[in-house]
Design a protein around this motif. Structure first.
Motif, PDB file in Angstrom:
ATOM      1  N   LEU A 126       0.792  -1.235   0.000  1.00  0.00           N
ATOM      2  CA  LEU A 126       0.000   0.000   0.000  1.00  0.00           C
ATOM      3  C   LEU A 126       0.825   1.287   0.000  1.00  0.00           C
ATOM      4  O   LEU A 126       0.651   2.141  -0.866  1.00  0.00           O
ATOM      5  CB  LEU A 126      -0.953  -0.035   1.190  1.00  0.00           C
ATOM      6  CG  LEU A 126      -1.919   1.126   1.336  1.00  0.00           C
ATOM      7  CD1 LEU A 126      -2.799   1.274   0.108  1.00  0.00           C
ATOM      8  CD2 LEU A 126      -2.796   0.916   2.574  1.00  0.00           C
ATOM      9  N   HIS A 127       1.712   1.430   0.987  1.00  0.00           N
ATOM     10  CA  HIS A 127       2.459   2.694   1.079  1.00  0.00           C
ATOM     11  C   HIS A 127       3.397   2.874  -0.113  1.00  0.00           C
ATOM     12  O   HIS A 127       3.547   3.982  -0.629  1.00  0.00           O
ATOM     13  CB  HIS A 127       3.237   2.761   2.392  1.00  0.00           C
ATOM     14  CG  HIS A 127       2.345   2.796   3.594  1.00  0.00           C
ATOM     15  ND1 HIS A 127       2.797   2.549   4.864  1.00  0.00           N
ATOM     16  CD2 HIS A 127       1.027   3.045   3.726  1.00  0.00           C
ATOM     17  CE1 HIS A 127       1.790   2.645   5.722  1.00  0.00           C
ATOM     18  NE2 HIS A 127       0.704   2.928   5.047  1.00  0.00           N
ATOM     19  N   LEU A 152       1.260   4.050  -3.040  1.00  0.00           N
ATOM     20  CA  LEU A 152       0.912   5.472  -2.967  1.00  0.00           C
ATOM     21  C   LEU A 152       2.116   6.339  -3.324  1.00  0.00           C
ATOM     22  O   LEU A 152       1.978   7.375  -3.985  1.00  0.00           O
ATOM     23  CB  LEU A 152       0.409   5.808  -1.558  1.00  0.00           C
ATOM     24  CG  LEU A 152      -0.941   5.190  -1.187  1.00  0.00           C
ATOM     25  CD1 LEU A 152      -1.146   5.228   0.328  1.00  0.00           C
ATOM     26  CD2 LEU A 152      -2.089   5.908  -1.887  1.00  0.00           C
ATOM     27  N   THR A 153       3.303   5.920  -2.902  1.00  0.00           N
ATOM     28  CA  THR A 153       4.522   6.657  -3.238  1.00  0.00           C
ATOM     29  C   THR A 153       4.755   6.622  -4.753  1.00  0.00           C
ATOM     30  O   THR A 153       5.135   7.627  -5.363  1.00  0.00           O
ATOM     31  CB  THR A 153       5.734   6.043  -2.492  1.00  0.00           C
ATOM     32  OG1 THR A 153       5.442   6.071  -1.088  1.00  0.00           O
ATOM     33  CG2 THR A 153       7.003   6.813  -2.754  1.00  0.00           C
ATOM     34  N   ASP A 173      -5.318   9.546   6.684  1.00  0.00           N
ATOM     35  CA  ASP A 173      -3.851   9.572   6.836  1.00  0.00           C
ATOM     36  C   ASP A 173      -3.162   9.157   5.531  1.00  0.00           C
ATOM     37  O   ASP A 173      -2.161   9.758   5.126  1.00  0.00           O
ATOM     38  CB  ASP A 173      -3.398   8.610   7.947  1.00  0.00           C
ATOM     39  CG  ASP A 173      -3.725   9.144   9.342  1.00  0.00           C
ATOM     40  OD1 ASP A 173      -4.142  10.306   9.451  1.00  0.00           O
ATOM     41  OD2 ASP A 173      -3.564   8.384  10.321  1.00  0.00           O
ATOM     42  N   LEU A 174      -3.715   8.124   4.890  1.00  0.00           N
ATOM     43  CA  LEU A 174      -3.119   7.647   3.636  1.00  0.00           C
ATOM     44  C   LEU A 174      -3.200   8.736   2.561  1.00  0.00           C
ATOM     45  O   LEU A 174      -2.253   8.948   1.805  1.00  0.00           O
ATOM     46  CB  LEU A 174      -3.868   6.412   3.120  1.00  0.00           C
ATOM     47  CG  LEU A 174      -3.773   5.146   3.949  1.00  0.00           C
ATOM     48  CD1 LEU A 174      -4.684   4.080   3.353  1.00  0.00           C
ATOM     49  CD2 LEU A 174      -2.337   4.641   3.993  1.00  0.00           C
ATOM     50  N   GLY A 199      -0.767  11.537   3.257  1.00  0.00           N
ATOM     51  CA  GLY A 199       0.590  11.109   2.911  1.00  0.00           C
ATOM     52  C   GLY A 199       0.791  11.096   1.409  1.00  0.00           C
ATOM     53  O   GLY A 199       1.787  11.597   0.894  1.00  0.00           O
ATOM     54  N   GLY A 200      -0.195  10.541   0.708  1.00  0.00           N
ATOM     55  CA  GLY A 200      -0.104  10.458  -0.753  1.00  0.00           C
ATOM     56  C   GLY A 200      -0.036  11.839  -1.383  1.00  0.00           C
ATOM     57  O   GLY A 200       0.807  12.103  -2.249  1.00  0.00           O
ATOM     58  N   GLN A 245       3.152  13.540  -1.146  1.00  0.00           N
ATOM     59  CA  GLN A 245       4.158  12.963  -2.050  1.00  0.00           C
ATOM     60  C   GLN A 245       3.890  13.322  -3.508  1.00  0.00           C
ATOM     61  O   GLN A 245       4.583  12.825  -4.387  1.00  0.00           O
ATOM     62  CB  GLN A 245       4.120  11.427  -1.974  1.00  0.00           C
ATOM     63  CG  GLN A 245       4.183  10.839  -0.592  1.00  0.00           C
ATOM     64  CD  GLN A 245       5.598  10.719  -0.118  1.00  0.00           C
ATOM     65  OE1 GLN A 245       6.401  10.035  -0.725  1.00  0.00           O
ATOM     66  NE2 GLN A 245       5.921  11.420   0.934  1.00  0.00           N
TER      67      GLN A 245
END
Lengths: 506, 285
Positions: free
Chosen positions: A398-399, A402-403, A435-436, A439-440, A443
């Motif tokens: 997942l992370h 998104l990055t 939160d996701l 963060g996305g 970025q």
């Protein structure tokens, strides 16, 4: 060239199709003759690339008589009324809703339905007095939209501020479980309160909307306000897009000797052919057809010619990169290896530079240039991933995913997006989804969509359908929503229901 | 010793977790526990590996070897089939790594933009207290919140260094009655209750959690007991109380067949009971 026998056959198929409503049949019939006539000459190179499937006119044909995506200035409608429609300025919530309902009926776009409904929360907010009454009226308004605009490319915008109207819309959507309209929250963590963002995330898990657009990035692009229309297209308000044609990278890559040949020769040539074609089409639309000369939306100033752009779409970067990596004899696949992603960025850098090097007579709002768009695909794309998305079945953690989005979304000023379905672990903690997204977006990610794996309303590629409608259509039963038919095609051809479901449980 | 040098036995790192505190968090599970609960859903985290080697020959992937009396696990070869933890006679696992806080932070580096904090769980995390200080020091450098998920056996407030770095404790209150608590865990409930009181007074109690095992644990008595202790403090009403339905997934034999899961109705009844006792922020999972 297609002949009268082909036309008869095409018409017959529409007449016999029990899965079409009357309106859908009528609209399909209206498109048939346009495949048999041409009003401007295309180049031989363009026709060859089109025949090979490398360039694609998105079923528009060469005859375009209205802009593909139209974003009227509805705020002007509420403020000043509309003389063609004999509507005065809105003074009450009832007026505002009626004015909008009437004007939506007259906004064409490629689907013949409005693909943009405006920032409805902000428009209705000043008229809210009695909250209980407002809730009832907005609820009826949302039902009216779902039933009379049977096409989920129609898109409502919310935010970035939280409003009473916005909160009501989110709450009502959760209850109604309709596929229409699509909704996007124009999201800026510095402006949108966390509790409203979480309410939107919770609603999205239940019925696949709203999606979240990176407001801070998108509002920098045009010198005029933008809106999100159709799938996720970021376009100028009081304008829109004349047309969208696309390059299918996955079908161009097999013609290359290696990645250098692709980047330095095939790609620039194809993009210049595509841009030349788009310019011809816009010229025909603007200078020859009636829309920009006489349509009331233009003559009364709800739309301005200078606020329209031409869109250059692309699909299949994932497959393109993998094909070229193999030709170069380098191991690694898109999303999974740094060298593959680096090649992806080199391709995108060149694509963007080529699009920006083309000067148009039109598109003043974008400095007379076309705008790049991550197209979501059409129903007969087989094994071609939308835009720059990582292929379904190859998703990464997942992370990291998104990055990855954060690296590829910034190329697209007129829309891009990724979709992340979640299992029930997310339902209890929508803050985690927020939160996701934060963060996305930090970025560089521009657009985030989610839905819960057990929801009926889901996102296909850019638009919404009810899974229950897909089952009906598959059994030849008509459903009201026109583009549910595309959803059926995508489910069958593009593994939509196999998209990786994310879990917060590890 | 500088921050990040104290190694801990790490059983598992979860990069995105929604059940280990507010928002999206990374969760680090440490190996080793001073309780031996029969209903434990990850009993393989209870003991530290003694190097007996029972799992070595049982691994179908050949991912475990033994050298100088130490069991070595090959992450790359492991298929995650869980055979090793099922055959381990000592409630342990060969899939444990010795990592410093710096190494853990390196593993979650890519997660930092997407999480609001780190939660350390177990096992019982406070048994490796020096590592916690290192990890939380690094977490603060990245503006992450730091939570402990802990069983209440540690005197948190006596450890100022740790608690200055820790944003809060998610405290297990397994049973209020000390005899019941002792039967379940091997230790009495007094330190747990005292910790609940001290953490609450210091504003460091993030959440109370109680596992519900019908017919085995007196859940109402536990809820009522903890309510009595906490109700004198401000913030008592908004304190999150998580009622966790027992599930036999992961529970070891023979207990996995001895207990039953509560029905949704039983959980709702307990929620209503907790509300009656003044809790307003109750999460049932």
């Amino acid at each position: 060239m297609l002949g009268i026998t082909d036309m008869k056959q095409e018409i017959r198929e529409i007449l016999d199709n029990t899965a079409l409503t009357h309106e859908q049949a009528m609209m399909n019939l209206s498109a048939v003759p346009l495949n048999y006539v041409e009003f401007f000459e295309t180049t031989k190179e363009f026709r060859e690339l089109e025949a090979a499937g490398c360039l694609c006119t998105m079923n528009e044909g060469n005859v375009t008589y209205a802009p593909r995506y139209i974003l009227p200035d509805y705020e002007k409608l509420l403020r000043e009324g509309c003389s063609f429609l004999r509507l005065g300025p809105a003074r009450t919530l009832e007026d505002a809703i009626m004015n909008l309902e009437i004007m939506y009926r007259f906004v064409p776009s490629v689907t013949h339905y409005p693909v943009y409904l405006g920032s409805v929360d902000k428009m209705l907010e000043p008229f809210i007095e009695d909250e209980e009454d407002a809730y009832r009226q907005i609820r009826r308004f949302l039902i009216f939209l779902d039933r009379t605009i049977p096409d989920s490319y129609c898109h409502m915008n919310l935010g970035p501020e939280a409003t009473k109207a916005g909160r009501m819309i989110v709450e009502i959507q959760t209850e109604l479980q309709n596929a229409i309209p699509s909704i996007t929250l124009l999201y800026d963590p510095a402006i949108t309160p966390d509790d409203f963002a979480a309410a939107c995330a919770e609603c999205a898990l239940r019925c696949a909307k709203p999606s979240f657009a990176n407001d801070r990035e998108y509002k920098k692009i045009y010198p005029v306000p933008y809106g999100i229309a159709s799938c996720y297209n970021a376009l100028p308000v009081a304008g829109g897009a004349f047309t969208l044609s696309r390059i299918v990278l996955a079908r161009l890559a097999p013609k290359a000797k290696d990645s250098e040949h692709f980047i330095n020769e095939l790609l620039p040539h194809a993009v210049q052919e595509l841009c030349g074609y788009i310019e011809q089409k816009i010229t025909f639309l603007v200078e020859e057809t009636h829309f920009f000369k006489s349509n009331f939306l233009v003559t009364e100033g709800f739309l301005k010619l200078d606020n329209f752009v031409g869109m250059v779409g692309m699909v299949g970067l994932n497959e393109c990169v993998n094909i070229l990596m193999e030709k170069d004899g380098v191991p690694g696949t898109y999303g999974h290896s740094e060298s593959a992603d680096l090649l992806g960025r080199k391709i995108m850098d060149r694509l963007k530079a080529e699009v920006e090097s083309f000067t148009s007579k039109f598109c003043a709002v974008n400095g007379n240039h076309f705008v790049l768009h991550a197209q979501v695909g059409i129903a007969d794309d087989y094994d071609i991933s939308p835009g720059t998305r990582i292929a379904i079945g190859s998703e990464i953690p997942l992370h990291e995913h998104l990055t990855h989005c954060g690296k590829f979304h910034p190329y697209f000023n007129s829309g891009v997006g990724d979709i992340f379905p979640f299992d029930e672990t997310a339902d209890r903690n929508p803050d985690a989804i927020v939160d996701l997204i934060k963060g996305g977006f930090a970025q560089g990610m521009r657009y985030f969509s989610t839905y819960s794996s057990d929801a009926d309303v889901i996102r296909i590629t850019g638009y919404l359908v009810k899974k229950s409608d897909i089952v009906k259509l598959d059994n030849g039963i008509a459903v009201n929503q026109a583009n549910a038919m595309w959803g059926l095609g995508e489910v069958k051809n593009s593994h939509i229901l196999d998209r990786k479901v994310r879990s917060f449980a590890g | 010793m500088s921050a990040g040098q104290n190694a801990a036995l790490v059983a598992r790192i979860i990069h995105h977790s929604v059940v280990d505190g507010p928002g999206n968090r990374a969760a680090v599970f440490l190996q080793g526990c001073n309780y031996h609960c029969s209903y434990c859903h990850n009993p393989e985290t209870i003991s530290v590996c003694c190097g007996c080697g029972t799992c070595v020959s049982m691994c179908p992937a050949g991912a475990i070897s033994i050298s100088d009396g130490r069991v070595i696990w090959d992450d790359e070869a492991c298929t995650g089939c869980d055979t090793c933890i099922h055959v381990c006679p000592h409630l342990s696992s060969p899939r444990v790594r010795r990592l410093t806080a710096e190494q853990v932070m390196e593993e979650i580096r890519g997660d930092i933009p997407f999480i609001r904090g780190i939660t350390v769980s177990g096992g019982e995390c406070t048994l490796q207290r020096d590592f916690l200080v290192d990890l939380f020091t690094l977490a603060k450098e990245h503006k992450l919140t730091a939570l402990l998920d802990s069983n209440g056996s540690y005197d948190y407030m006596a450890d100022a260094e740790l608690m200055n770095l820790c944003d809060g404790v998610m405290l297990d209150v397994k049973a209020f009655d000390t005899a019941v608590h002792k039967e379940l865990t091997g230790r009495g409930s007094e330190p747990v209750i005292e910790n609940a009181r001290k953490l609450m007074a210091a504003g460091k109690l993030t959440e109370i959690r109680t596992v519900i095992v019908p017919g085995v644990l007196p859940s109402e008595e536990t809820i009522a007991g903890i309510a009595d202790v906490l109700k004198e403090f401000p913030g008592y009403e908004t304190l999150r109380y998580k009622l966790i339905a027992y599930r036999n997934l992961g529970v070891r034999e023979p207990y996995n067949t001895l207990f039953r899961s509560p029905s949704p109705e039983e959980m709702q009844d307990l929620k209503a009971f907790a509300e009656q006792k003044g809790f307003r922020n109750i999460v049932v999972i």
